[in-house]
Motif scaffolding. Structure first.
Motif, PDB file in Angstrom:
ATOM      1  N   ILE A  38       0.825  -1.208   0.000  1.00  0.00           N
ATOM      2  CA  ILE A  38       0.000   0.000   0.000  1.00  0.00           C
ATOM      3  C   ILE A  38       0.857   1.256   0.000  1.00  0.00           C
ATOM      4  O   ILE A  38       0.343   2.348   0.102  1.00  0.00           O
ATOM      5  CB  ILE A  38      -1.000   0.021   1.182  1.00  0.00           C
ATOM      6  N   GLY A  39       2.173   1.095  -0.133  1.00  0.00           N
ATOM      7  CA  GLY A  39       3.043   2.258  -0.303  1.00  0.00           C
ATOM      8  C   GLY A  39       3.097   3.147   0.911  1.00  0.00           C
ATOM      9  O   GLY A  39       2.970   4.362   0.807  1.00  0.00           O
ATOM     10  N   ARG A  40       3.270   2.559   2.083  1.00  0.00           N
ATOM     11  CA  ARG A  40       3.346   3.364   3.299  1.00  0.00           C
ATOM     12  C   ARG A  40       4.802   3.550   3.717  1.00  0.00           C
ATOM     13  O   ARG A  40       5.709   3.037   3.068  1.00  0.00           O
ATOM     14  CB  ARG A  40       2.519   2.710   4.404  1.00  0.00           C
ATOM     15  N   ILE A  41       5.050   4.210   4.863  1.00  0.00           N
ATOM     16  CA  ILE A  41       6.310   4.915   5.000  1.00  0.00           C
ATOM     17  C   ILE A  41       7.632   4.181   4.918  1.00  0.00           C
ATOM     18  O   ILE A  41       8.487   4.694   4.207  1.00  0.00           O
ATOM     19  CB  ILE A  41       6.271   5.904   6.180  1.00  0.00           C
ATOM     20  N   PRO A  42       7.911   3.073   5.502  1.00  0.00           N
ATOM     21  CA  PRO A  42       9.306   2.664   5.317  1.00  0.00           C
ATOM     22  C   PRO A  42       9.667   2.486   3.839  1.00  0.00           C
ATOM     23  O   PRO A  42      10.826   2.512   3.494  1.00  0.00           O
ATOM     24  CB  PRO A  42       9.402   1.326   6.058  1.00  0.00           C
ATOM     25  N   PHE A  43       8.657   2.296   2.990  1.00  0.00           N
ATOM     26  CA  PHE A  43       8.924   2.008   1.592  1.00  0.00           C
ATOM     27  C   PHE A  43       8.665   3.203   0.680  1.00  0.00           C
ATOM     28  O   PHE A  43       9.428   3.469  -0.223  1.00  0.00           O
ATOM     29  CB  PHE A  43       8.071   0.820   1.142  1.00  0.00           C
ATOM     30  N   ASP A  44       7.576   3.895   0.886  1.00  0.00           N
ATOM     31  CA  ASP A  44       7.189   4.980  -0.021  1.00  0.00           C
ATOM     32  C   ASP A  44       6.396   5.984   0.803  1.00  0.00           C
ATOM     33  O   ASP A  44       5.626   5.601   1.662  1.00  0.00           O
ATOM     34  CB  ASP A  44       6.311   4.392  -1.147  1.00  0.00           C
ATOM     35  N   ASN A  45       6.616   7.271   0.547  1.00  0.00           N
ATOM     36  CA  ASN A  45       5.873   8.282   1.299  1.00  0.00           C
ATOM     37  C   ASN A  45       4.759   8.827   0.426  1.00  0.00           C
ATOM     38  O   ASN A  45       5.006   9.417  -0.618  1.00  0.00           O
ATOM     39  CB  ASN A  45       6.832   9.394   1.712  1.00  0.00           C
ATOM     40  N   GLN A  46       3.510   8.617   0.873  1.00  0.00           N
ATOM     41  CA  GLN A  46       2.385   9.049   0.031  1.00  0.00           C
ATOM     42  C   GLN A  46       2.168  10.547   0.082  1.00  0.00           C
ATOM     43  O   GLN A  46       1.528  11.105  -0.787  1.00  0.00           O
ATOM     44  CB  GLN A  46       1.109   8.344   0.491  1.00  0.00           C
ATOM     45  N   GLU A  47       2.666  11.186   1.135  1.00  0.00           N
ATOM     46  CA  GLU A  47       2.357  12.610   1.254  1.00  0.00           C
ATOM     47  C   GLU A  47       3.416  13.509   0.635  1.00  0.00           C
ATOM     48  O   GLU A  47       3.327  14.711   0.693  1.00  0.00           O
ATOM     49  CB  GLU A  47       2.156  12.954   2.734  1.00  0.00           C
ATOM     50  N   THR A  48       4.448  12.904   0.068  1.00  0.00           N
ATOM     51  CA  THR A  48       5.478  13.740  -0.514  1.00  0.00           C
ATOM     52  C   THR A  48       4.987  14.334  -1.833  1.00  0.00           C
ATOM     53  O   THR A  48       4.183  13.738  -2.532  1.00  0.00           O
ATOM     54  CB  THR A  48       6.754  12.926  -0.760  1.00  0.00           C
ATOM     55  N   HIS A  49       5.452  15.562  -2.128  1.00  0.00           N
ATOM     56  CA  HIS A  49       5.161  16.107  -3.451  1.00  0.00           C
ATOM     57  C   HIS A  49       6.443  16.556  -4.100  1.00  0.00           C
ATOM     58  O   HIS A  49       6.500  17.523  -4.828  1.00  0.00           O
ATOM     59  CB  HIS A  49       4.132  17.224  -3.348  1.00  0.00           C
ATOM     60  N   TYR A  50       7.488  15.799  -3.819  1.00  0.00           N
ATOM     61  CA  TYR A  50       8.794  16.080  -4.388  1.00  0.00           C
ATOM     62  C   TYR A  50       9.047  14.995  -5.428  1.00  0.00           C
ATOM     63  O   TYR A  50       9.107  13.811  -5.100  1.00  0.00           O
ATOM     64  CB  TYR A  50       9.838  16.052  -3.260  1.00  0.00           C
ATOM     65  N   GLU A  51       9.156  15.400  -6.685  1.00  0.00           N
ATOM     66  CA  GLU A  51       9.095  14.433  -7.782  1.00  0.00           C
ATOM     67  C   GLU A  51      10.151  13.333  -7.682  1.00  0.00           C
ATOM     68  O   GLU A  51       9.930  12.221  -8.137  1.00  0.00           O
ATOM     69  CB  GLU A  51       9.260  15.151  -9.127  1.00  0.00           C
ATOM     70  N   LEU A  52      11.330  13.652  -7.109  1.00  0.00           N
ATOM     71  CA  LEU A  52      12.398  12.662  -7.146  1.00  0.00           C
ATOM     72  C   LEU A  52      12.160  11.513  -6.178  1.00  0.00           C
ATOM     73  O   LEU A  52      12.773  10.465  -6.303  1.00  0.00           O
ATOM     74  CB  LEU A  52      13.737  13.329  -6.825  1.00  0.00           C
ATOM     75  N   THR A  53      11.290  11.689  -5.185  1.00  0.00           N
ATOM     76  CA  THR A  53      11.102  10.624  -4.208  1.00  0.00           C
ATOM     77  C   THR A  53       9.776   9.898  -4.370  1.00  0.00           C
ATOM     78  O   THR A  53       9.522   8.933  -3.675  1.00  0.00           O
ATOM     79  CB  THR A  53      11.160  11.186  -2.783  1.00  0.00           C
ATOM     80  N   MET A  54       8.926  10.370  -5.286  1.00  0.00           N
ATOM     81  CA  MET A  54       7.601   9.763  -5.376  1.00  0.00           C
ATOM     82  C   MET A  54       7.662   8.435  -6.118  1.00  0.00           C
ATOM     83  O   MET A  54       8.404   8.301  -7.079  1.00  0.00           O
ATOM     84  CB  MET A  54       6.664  10.688  -6.137  1.00  0.00           C
ATOM     85  N   ILE A  55       6.865   7.496  -5.672  1.00  0.00           N
ATOM     86  CA  ILE A  55       6.728   6.259  -6.446  1.00  0.00           C
ATOM     87  C   ILE A  55       5.298   6.157  -6.963  1.00  0.00           C
ATOM     88  O   ILE A  55       5.039   6.352  -8.149  1.00  0.00           O
ATOM     89  CB  ILE A  55       7.100   5.018  -5.609  1.00  0.00           C
ATOM     90  N   HIS A  56       4.350   5.940  -6.019  1.00  0.00           N
ATOM     91  CA  HIS A  56       2.957   5.805  -6.449  1.00  0.00           C
ATOM     92  C   HIS A  56       2.429   7.126  -7.008  1.00  0.00           C
ATOM     93  O   HIS A  56       1.840   7.178  -8.078  1.00  0.00           O
ATOM     94  CB  HIS A  56       2.098   5.337  -5.277  1.00  0.00           C
TER      95      HIS A  56
END
Lengths: 323, 223
Positions: free
Chosen positions: A196-214
């Motif tokens: 589900i792309g939650r924090i240790p793996f992916d941050n859903q609340e980021t809006h910085y293009e280089l770190t976004m996955i989903h």
């Protein structure tokens, strides 16, 4: 009332719950996180407001795209909704029990993900392509572990149907569970958070293009299509939460068709989902996101845990005692 | 009632401790922070103590219980404290560039465990020894300790690898002959305590003369 009508009614309730509850669950996770960080946070109905807004907006589509870009939100939404029907929420009748159970469940999620990363490469945006390649890298690691830990549980229950697995766990809940079950649940929990792309793996609340996955894969979507994509993300989150919470606390799922039993099952289900969402928010608050290249280490660890569970189960079943 | 509860709980406590024993050695193989490696080692030894206590109480053998006490004092308290002291003295906190990287080591460990479990479950093997079901775990732990020793460069991690191996041998004796005679166990414990002292001093001396505890640098001439 004949049997088929009952099943149809329950399946419609099931779909309605999935569709209506998923924005709320996402808002609960966000709100809990905000409260834990000392902020006020969004109102609980924010998910619904967002969806209404998306569906009233105009859809702008890049002229570089083909039909895949248009059809992906629909495929993603319907495949995830269909996968949701494999997970029993509060009643036995709500889950499909034909086909291959867990295997179809995992690959329906995989189908949606495949089309999503295909569509992200369509508009030719660099960030979308990057996010899509990252998603593929993660899914290569996530899918086998998810399947393996579910297979361990299905070996325990001698069935690939998720409802049968849950009810066979519920039957044994008075004694201490076997070590294989505990290890499989730990592996499944780690992998669900990755899924589900939650924090240790992916941050859903980021809006910085280089770190976004989903989020990165949705950059070129707008309007109704974006609404559909975001809604299917929330749906997947709710489905995975229901699956894992039902596997850990297998109580309250009815197999009779009376109003009282369904009501009790429903209340149990809502409680389980809320407790689990709050727990996920807690994990998101206390754990920092790991670097993308360290994500594979955690996933390898959960893979090893599930292999260990498989070995233990096979060894135990050789001696003739299951669970 | 309590008797029944103990009878119900003892097998699952035993199987849980066995699994944690194995998990801890996997974690040691997959971690590269020295301090957490020492913590995992201490916890692994604690599980071993629990298993020994269970065996001691179920066979009502006072010697085994005494061995468990000594193991607790030595492996859960003295050795981790001594290793932590060496870590603080040398200020080396991380295994920087191991010969095999931790995730790969964990995957190799996974294959090892599968092999060991596969081999020991053959009928020929099951005839020899199968008392607590600890046998295959013990063999796996011995092999994992060996793997840790050959795949790491820092002297401290290699020492922990040796101790993991020793834990495996201890588990093997507990499984097959329900613990060794007290005198033998005392000798082994003394060896371990003296070992941690000597090896600690050794690591400090290496650090003093080579400015690093990387054993691959020992082959270079120092003049």
């Amino acid at each position: 009332m004949n049997e088929e009508l009952k099943i149809i009614i329950i399946i419609f309730c099931h779909l309605a719950i999935l569709l209506l509850l998923s924005p709320l669950v996402n808002s609960i996770i966000k709100k809990t996180k905000a409260l834990l960080q000392g902020r006020k946070g969004i109102p609980l109905a924010q998910g619904y407001y967002d969806l209404i807004k998306y569906f009233h907006k105009e859809t702008v589509i890049s002229n570089q795209t083909s039909w895949i870009f248009l059809i992906t939100p629909v495929i993603l939404f319907s495949s995830i909704l269909l996968a949701g029907l494999f997970v029993p929420l509060f009643s036995e009748f709500g889950s499909i029990k034909i086909l291959g159970g867990i295997i179809v469940f995992v690959y329906l999620l995989g189908l949606g993900r495949f089309f999503m990363s295909l569509a992200a490469m369509e508009p030719g945006s660099g960030f979308c392509g990057m996010a899509s390649s990252r998603e593929m890298m993660l899914s290569v690691l996530i899918e086998p572990v998810m399947l393996l830990s579910l297979i361990v549980l299905s070996l325990l229950a001698d069935s690939t149907q998720i409802f049968t697995i849950i009810s066979s766990i519920a039957r044994h809940n008075l004694t201490l569970p076997s070590t294989g079950y505990v290890l499989a649940i730990i592996a499944l929990f780690i992998i669900s958070i990755a899924e589900i792309g939650r924090i240790p793996f992916d941050n859903q609340e980021t809006h910085y293009e280089l770190t976004m996955i989903h989020e990165g894969m949705l950059l070129e979507y707008s309007g109704k299509l974006l609404g559909l994509m975001i809604w299917s993300g929330w749906l997947k989150q709710l489905i995975i939460i229901s699956l894992i919470s039902n596997l850990i606390f297998p109580w309250g799922i009815t197999n009779t068709f009376t109003l009282s039993s369904i009501l009790i099952g429903f209340i149990f289900y809502i409680l389980k989902v809320f407790i689990f969402s709050i727990f996920i928010a807690l994990i998101e608050t206390i754990i920092a996101k790991v670097r993308l290249f360290r994500v594979k280490d955690i996933l390898v660890a959960s893979f090893v845990i599930s292999v260990l569970a498989l070995i233990l189960i096979i060894q135990e079943s050789g001696k003739g005692s299951l669970l | 009632m309590t008797n029944l509860l103990i009878k119900e709980l003892t097998p699952s406590l035993l199987s849980y401790s066995t699994v944690i024993l194995l998990l801890m050695s996997i974690l040691i193989a997959g971690s590269n922070r020295l301090q957490s490696i020492v913590k995992f080692y201490a916890f692994q030894s604690l599980c071993l103590v629990v298993i020994t206590l269970i065996v001691g109480f179920s066979t009502s053998n006072s010697e085994t219980i005494r061995i468990a006490t000594i193991t607790f004092i030595g492996k859960c308290l003295i050795i981790p404290l001594a290793l932590n002291f060496v870590i603080n003295k040398t200020q080396v906190h991380k295994e920087v560039d191991p010969i095999i990287s931790p995730p790969t080591t964990v995957l190799i460990v996974c294959i090892l465990i599968a092999l060991v479990y596969g081999l020991t479950s053959t009928p020929n093997f099951a005839k020899i020894a199968y008392s607590l079901g600890l046998f295959d775990t013990a063999i796996s732990i011995i092999l994992i300790g060996l793997l840790i020793m050959i795949s790491r460069r820092k002297a401290l991690t290699q020492i922990v690898g040796l101790y993991v191996m020793e834990n495996g041998i201890f588990a093997l004796t507990v499984d097959t002959v329900f613990g060794m005679p007290f005198v033998v166990e005392m000798g082994i414990s003394l060896d371990l305590f003296i070992g941690v002292l000597i090896m600690g001093i050794w690591v400090l001396r290496i650090k003093q003369s080579f400015d690093s505890i990387d054993v691959s640098k020992l082959s270079k001439l120092k003049g």
